[in-house]
Design an enzyme around this catalytic site. Structure first.
Site, short mmCIF file in Angstrom:
data_model
loop_
_atom_site.label_atom_id
_atom_site.label_comp_id
_atom_site.label_asym_id
_atom_site.label_seq_id
_atom_site.Cartn_x
_atom_site.Cartn_y
_atom_site.Cartn_z
N LYS A 155 -4.24 27.57 -123.52
CA LYS A 155 -4.99 26.87 -124.42
C LYS A 155 -6.31 26.44 -123.76
O LYS A 155 -6.24 25.24 -123.41
CB LYS A 155 -4.35 25.86 -125.33
CG LYS A 155 -4.03 26.28 -126.70
CD LYS A 155 -3.28 25.11 -127.42
CE LYS A 155 -4.11 24.46 -128.55
NZ LYS A 155 -4.28 25.66 -129.52
N1 PMP Z 1 -2.90 30.96 -131.54
C1 PMP Z 1 -3.98 30.29 -131.27
C2 PMP Z 1 -5.16 30.86 -130.88
C3 PMP Z 1 -3.90 28.75 -131.58
O1 PMP Z 1 -5.03 28.28 -131.48
C4 PMP Z 1 -2.79 28.35 -132.24
C5 PMP Z 1 -2.68 26.89 -132.23
N2 PMP Z 1 -2.15 26.04 -131.36
C6 PMP Z 1 -1.87 28.93 -132.30
C7 PMP Z 1 -1.59 30.37 -132.21
C8 PMP Z 1 -0.39 28.38 -132.89
O2 PMP Z 1 0.32 27.87 -131.86
P1 PMP Z 1 1.10 26.56 -132.34
O3 PMP Z 1 2.38 26.98 -133.24
O4 PMP Z 1 1.78 26.17 -130.87
O5 PMP Z 1 0.37 25.57 -132.76
#
Ligand code: PMP
Length: 303
Positions: A155
């Protein structure tokens, strides 16, 4: 009471949590972050932070990709989160944003010899996209970044320009969100959320090798579908046109929660309403994140 943030190893009023315009992270997008939710439980009058340890394990991996010297442990991060929430005394659903950033004022993109700092803030937040009604999605003409460009698995703040271009284009065209394909044309994920299809009573979701963030909500859904509904999930590459033929499609993520697609590129999905399996998963998910399913209490940090 002013909102309190964690900044430079201390809790300060958020107005005092400021960085220089020369900061490396601002100049080059060299920060990594997480988004966590803390759900307010009105019965117990407690906040329930969902799968915080998993978010912080991922934050540490993201920091590794940017060659950060980040020595806080998951336990340290949980403690800071707890203190931040206590100091802010929120009594509603809250979003928490920890960020690790290259903090020196330095020109030049190299990732070495920089000070890596943690900051964190929290703000009240309801739905990010609609969870009560099926939404309109598009397939984006913007391609998802590849693992050898900026890895979607981490991220990284800079990579969210890819997200921003795709989401903005979708909003300008009247869609609630958008689905991104990779360079080979496989379905990756929504702009900031993972994606599932329901086909013949089974779940299908993109493989983790198809340029997605390995979502914690994605993992939660795979587990609750198996344990609570006896539904298996197939993780594999998905073609664009499989989306249009699916019985149900939903997006999932910490922000998005679980949101059903009513249409994609103006093709109706299923009945055009929230599908029955999506609805069952939503019902379970919204109970468990508020700490109402004791069998999942190890996923919930109560504050
Ligand atoms: N893909 C992306 C690009 C994201 O930014 C997110 C949000 N964090 C997710 C998927 C979903 O991840 P999570 O369930 O861990 O929040």
């Amino acid at each position: 009471m002013s909102n309190i943030a964690y900044f430079e190893e201390a809790f300060v009023p958020i107005d005092q949590a400021k960085i220089s315009i020369k900061t490396h992270a601002f100049l080059y997008g060299t920060s990594v972050f997480e988004g966590l939710r803390a759900y307010w439980n009105p019965e117990t009058k407690k906040l329930c932070v969902f799968r915080a340890a998993e978010h912080y394990a991922r934050l540490k991996n993201s920091a590794k990709i940017l060659r950060m010297d980040f020595d806080k442990t998951v336990e340290d991060l949980l403690k800071i989160t707890q203190e931040l929430l206590e100091k802010n005394n929120f009594q509603e659903d809250t979003y928490i944003r920890p960020i690790v950033y290259k903090a020196d004022c330095k020109i030049g993109p190299v990732l070495l010899n920089n000070t890596d700092r943690l900051c964190m803030f929290a703000v009240p937040m309801g739905d990010y996209i609609d969870t009560q009604a099926a939404i309109k999605l598009s397939v984006s003409s913007w391609k998802r970044i590849d693992d050898n460009m900026i890895p979607a698995r981490a991220k990284i703040a800079g990579s969210y320009v890819n997200t921003a271009l795709a989401k903005t284009d979708a909003v300008l065209n009247g869609f609630a969100d958008t689905i991104m394909l990779d360079d080979r044309g496989h379905v990756c994920e929504g702009s900031a959320m993972n994606l599932f299809l329901v086909k013949d009573d089974r779940l299908i979701t993109s493989a983790i090798t198809d340029n997605i963030l390995e979502g914690i909500t994605r993992d939660t859904i795979i587990q609750i579908a198996a344990k609570e509904l006896g539904i298996e999930t197939i993780e594999r590459s998905i073609d664009r046109t499989e989306l249009y033929f699916a019985d149900e499609v939903f997006l999932c993520g910490t922000g998005a929660q679980i949101s059903a697609a009513g249409s994609i590129d103006h093709y109706q999905i299923g009945t055009g309403q929230i599908g029955s399996i999506t609805k069952k998963l939503q019902d379970i998910y919204f109970k468990l994140v508020r700490g109402e399913m004791p069998q999942y209490s190890n996923w919930v940090l109560t504050i």
